[in-house]
Every structure is written in C-alpha cells, then in structure tokens.
Design a protein around this motif. Sequence first.
Motif, PDB file in Angstrom:
ATOM      1  N   MET A   5       0.860  -1.179   0.000  1.00  0.00           N
ATOM      2  CA  MET A   5       0.000   0.000   0.000  1.00  0.00           C
ATOM      3  C   MET A   5       0.898   1.231   0.000  1.00  0.00           C
ATOM      4  O   MET A   5       2.009   1.196   0.510  1.00  0.00           O
ATOM      5  CB  MET A   5      -0.935   0.022   1.218  1.00  0.00           C
ATOM      6  CG  MET A   5      -1.957  -1.102   1.233  1.00  0.00           C
ATOM      7  SD  MET A   5      -3.145  -0.980   2.583  1.00  0.00           S
ATOM      8  CE  MET A   5      -4.466  -0.101   1.755  1.00  0.00           C
ATOM      9  N   SER A   9      -2.991   4.867  -1.825  1.00  0.00           N
ATOM     10  CA  SER A   9      -3.921   3.737  -1.722  1.00  0.00           C
ATOM     11  C   SER A   9      -4.571   3.687  -0.338  1.00  0.00           C
ATOM     12  O   SER A   9      -5.750   3.350  -0.220  1.00  0.00           O
ATOM     13  CB  SER A   9      -3.230   2.414  -2.057  1.00  0.00           C
ATOM     14  OG  SER A   9      -2.259   2.068  -1.108  1.00  0.00           O
ATOM     15  N   ILE A  10      -3.809   4.045   0.689  1.00  0.00           N
ATOM     16  CA  ILE A  10      -4.368   4.095   2.046  1.00  0.00           C
ATOM     17  C   ILE A  10      -5.452   5.167   2.118  1.00  0.00           C
ATOM     18  O   ILE A  10      -6.547   4.934   2.642  1.00  0.00           O
ATOM     19  CB  ILE A  10      -3.264   4.348   3.094  1.00  0.00           C
ATOM     20  CG1 ILE A  10      -2.367   3.119   3.207  1.00  0.00           C
ATOM     21  CG2 ILE A  10      -3.875   4.722   4.449  1.00  0.00           C
ATOM     22  CD1 ILE A  10      -1.119   3.337   4.047  1.00  0.00           C
ATOM     23  N   SER A  11      -5.166   6.346   1.563  1.00  0.00           N
ATOM     24  CA  SER A  11      -6.134   7.437   1.583  1.00  0.00           C
ATOM     25  C   SER A  11      -7.424   7.049   0.869  1.00  0.00           C
ATOM     26  O   SER A  11      -8.526   7.258   1.384  1.00  0.00           O
ATOM     27  CB  SER A  11      -5.527   8.679   0.921  1.00  0.00           C
ATOM     28  OG  SER A  11      -6.467   9.721   0.874  1.00  0.00           O
ATOM     29  N   THR A  13      -8.535   4.015   0.297  1.00  0.00           N
ATOM     30  CA  THR A  13      -9.178   2.957   1.075  1.00  0.00           C
ATOM     31  C   THR A  13      -9.997   3.545   2.215  1.00  0.00           C
ATOM     32  O   THR A  13     -11.164   3.189   2.409  1.00  0.00           O
ATOM     33  CB  THR A  13      -8.118   1.983   1.627  1.00  0.00           C
ATOM     34  OG1 THR A  13      -7.484   1.313   0.541  1.00  0.00           O
ATOM     35  CG2 THR A  13      -8.734   0.961   2.573  1.00  0.00           C
ATOM     36  N   TYR A  21      -4.911  -1.341  -3.163  1.00  0.00           N
ATOM     37  CA  TYR A  21      -3.499  -1.640  -2.925  1.00  0.00           C
ATOM     38  C   TYR A  21      -2.651  -0.940  -3.979  1.00  0.00           C
ATOM     39  O   TYR A  21      -3.176  -0.255  -4.851  1.00  0.00           O
ATOM     40  CB  TYR A  21      -3.266  -3.155  -2.992  1.00  0.00           C
ATOM     41  CG  TYR A  21      -4.074  -3.924  -1.982  1.00  0.00           C
ATOM     42  CD1 TYR A  21      -3.716  -3.919  -0.643  1.00  0.00           C
ATOM     43  CD2 TYR A  21      -5.204  -4.633  -2.348  1.00  0.00           C
ATOM     44  CE1 TYR A  21      -4.466  -4.627   0.296  1.00  0.00           C
ATOM     45  CE2 TYR A  21      -5.957  -5.332  -1.420  1.00  0.00           C
ATOM     46  CZ  TYR A  21      -5.580  -5.323  -0.101  1.00  0.00           C
ATOM     47  OH  TYR A  21      -6.311  -6.009   0.820  1.00  0.00           O
ATOM     48  N   PHE A  45      -8.781  -0.874   9.958  1.00  0.00           N
ATOM     49  CA  PHE A  45      -7.449  -0.538   9.451  1.00  0.00           C
ATOM     50  C   PHE A  45      -6.567  -0.269  10.668  1.00  0.00           C
ATOM     51  O   PHE A  45      -6.831   0.644  11.430  1.00  0.00           O
ATOM     52  CB  PHE A  45      -7.537   0.714   8.573  1.00  0.00           C
ATOM     53  CG  PHE A  45      -6.313   0.969   7.753  1.00  0.00           C
ATOM     54  CD1 PHE A  45      -6.269   0.580   6.437  1.00  0.00           C
ATOM     55  CD2 PHE A  45      -5.208   1.602   8.292  1.00  0.00           C
ATOM     56  CE1 PHE A  45      -5.141   0.816   5.652  1.00  0.00           C
ATOM     57  CE2 PHE A  45      -4.081   1.839   7.538  1.00  0.00           C
ATOM     58  CZ  PHE A  45      -4.043   1.444   6.206  1.00  0.00           C
ATOM     59  N   TRP A  47      -2.419  -0.204  12.503  1.00  0.00           N
ATOM     60  CA  TRP A  47      -0.971  -0.128  12.356  1.00  0.00           C
ATOM     61  C   TRP A  47      -0.313  -0.936  13.456  1.00  0.00           C
ATOM     62  O   TRP A  47      -0.880  -1.095  14.533  1.00  0.00           O
ATOM     63  CB  TRP A  47      -0.475   1.313  12.525  1.00  0.00           C
ATOM     64  CG  TRP A  47      -0.735   2.212  11.381  1.00  0.00           C
ATOM     65  CD1 TRP A  47       0.099   2.459  10.333  1.00  0.00           C
ATOM     66  CD2 TRP A  47      -1.871   3.040  11.165  1.00  0.00           C
ATOM     67  NE1 TRP A  47      -0.460   3.366   9.478  1.00  0.00           N
ATOM     68  CE2 TRP A  47      -1.676   3.749   9.971  1.00  0.00           C
ATOM     69  CE3 TRP A  47      -3.067   3.238  11.866  1.00  0.00           C
ATOM     70  CZ2 TRP A  47      -2.609   4.646   9.465  1.00  0.00           C
ATOM     71  CZ3 TRP A  47      -3.981   4.138  11.356  1.00  0.00           C
ATOM     72  CH2 TRP A  47      -3.749   4.823  10.176  1.00  0.00           C
ATOM     73  N   VAL A  54       0.813  -2.407   8.217  1.00  0.00           N
ATOM     74  CA  VAL A  54      -0.616  -2.261   8.478  1.00  0.00           C
ATOM     75  C   VAL A  54      -1.310  -3.618   8.383  1.00  0.00           C
ATOM     76  O   VAL A  54      -0.831  -4.521   7.699  1.00  0.00           O
ATOM     77  CB  VAL A  54      -1.292  -1.257   7.498  1.00  0.00           C
ATOM     78  CG1 VAL A  54      -0.705   0.127   7.663  1.00  0.00           C
ATOM     79  CG2 VAL A  54      -1.209  -1.719   6.065  1.00  0.00           C
ATOM     80  N   VAL A  56      -5.098  -4.841   7.429  1.00  0.00           N
ATOM     81  CA  VAL A  56      -6.387  -4.423   6.909  1.00  0.00           C
ATOM     82  C   VAL A  56      -7.347  -5.593   7.049  1.00  0.00           C
ATOM     83  O   VAL A  56      -7.124  -6.656   6.476  1.00  0.00           O
ATOM     84  CB  VAL A  56      -6.269  -3.989   5.424  1.00  0.00           C
ATOM     85  CG1 VAL A  56      -7.616  -3.536   4.889  1.00  0.00           C
ATOM     86  CG2 VAL A  56      -5.240  -2.880   5.268  1.00  0.00           C
TER      87      VAL A  56
END
Length: 101
Positions: A5, A9-11, A13, A21, A45, A47, A54, A56
């Motif tokens: 990621m 891609s995190i934003s 998601t 991803y 999500f 950490w 991370v 997920v």
Amino acid sequence: MLAWMTAESISETLTSGRVVYYSRSRKALWRKGDTSGQTQRLVAFRWDCDRDAVLVQVDQAGVACHTGRRSCFYFEAEKEGVKEVLEVETEPEVLYGTVAK
C-alpha cells in the motif's frame, strides 16, 4: 493475502471503504476486484507498534487469491513436507478468462 500500500492507496481505502493496494509490477493503484469482481470492503485498518506495517481487515466478496482460493496462504509446512490446505473455490478461468500461474 499480502499486498503493498502507498499513502495514496491508504487514503483512497479510508475514504471510499473499498480496499485499494499498490501494484509494484504495474506501478499503479490496484483496486481489488476490478478484474475479477472479488472486492474487499474495509472493516478495520490498524498499524503495528512501529507504524511500519498495516493490518487491513476486510469483508471479502468471493475469493481473495487469483488461484480461486479464499486465501493466498494455502500452503502449510509440516514435518512430512508442504501440503495445500485450501481447495479452489472458483476456477481462475471463471474469474479472469485465463489460467492462473
């Protein structure tokens, strides 16, 4: 499954609720399910303590692996050797129109 990621891609998601991803081979965002229809909806999500990995948690629609299994982690090591522990649920030809490698 295990995937890369990026910040982008995190934003996406976290904003959309659909797991996205980063494909290092394509050098592009990978929206899980665009080709196969086997999407992942974000459940949680997290950490790790070092904030360098991370986890997920998803609600998986269909199979997760391109081989047609529920998980990409279907090999298990035992004293006697390695065995496959998950059966194919959907043939790759049905998902993609081609044979999985």
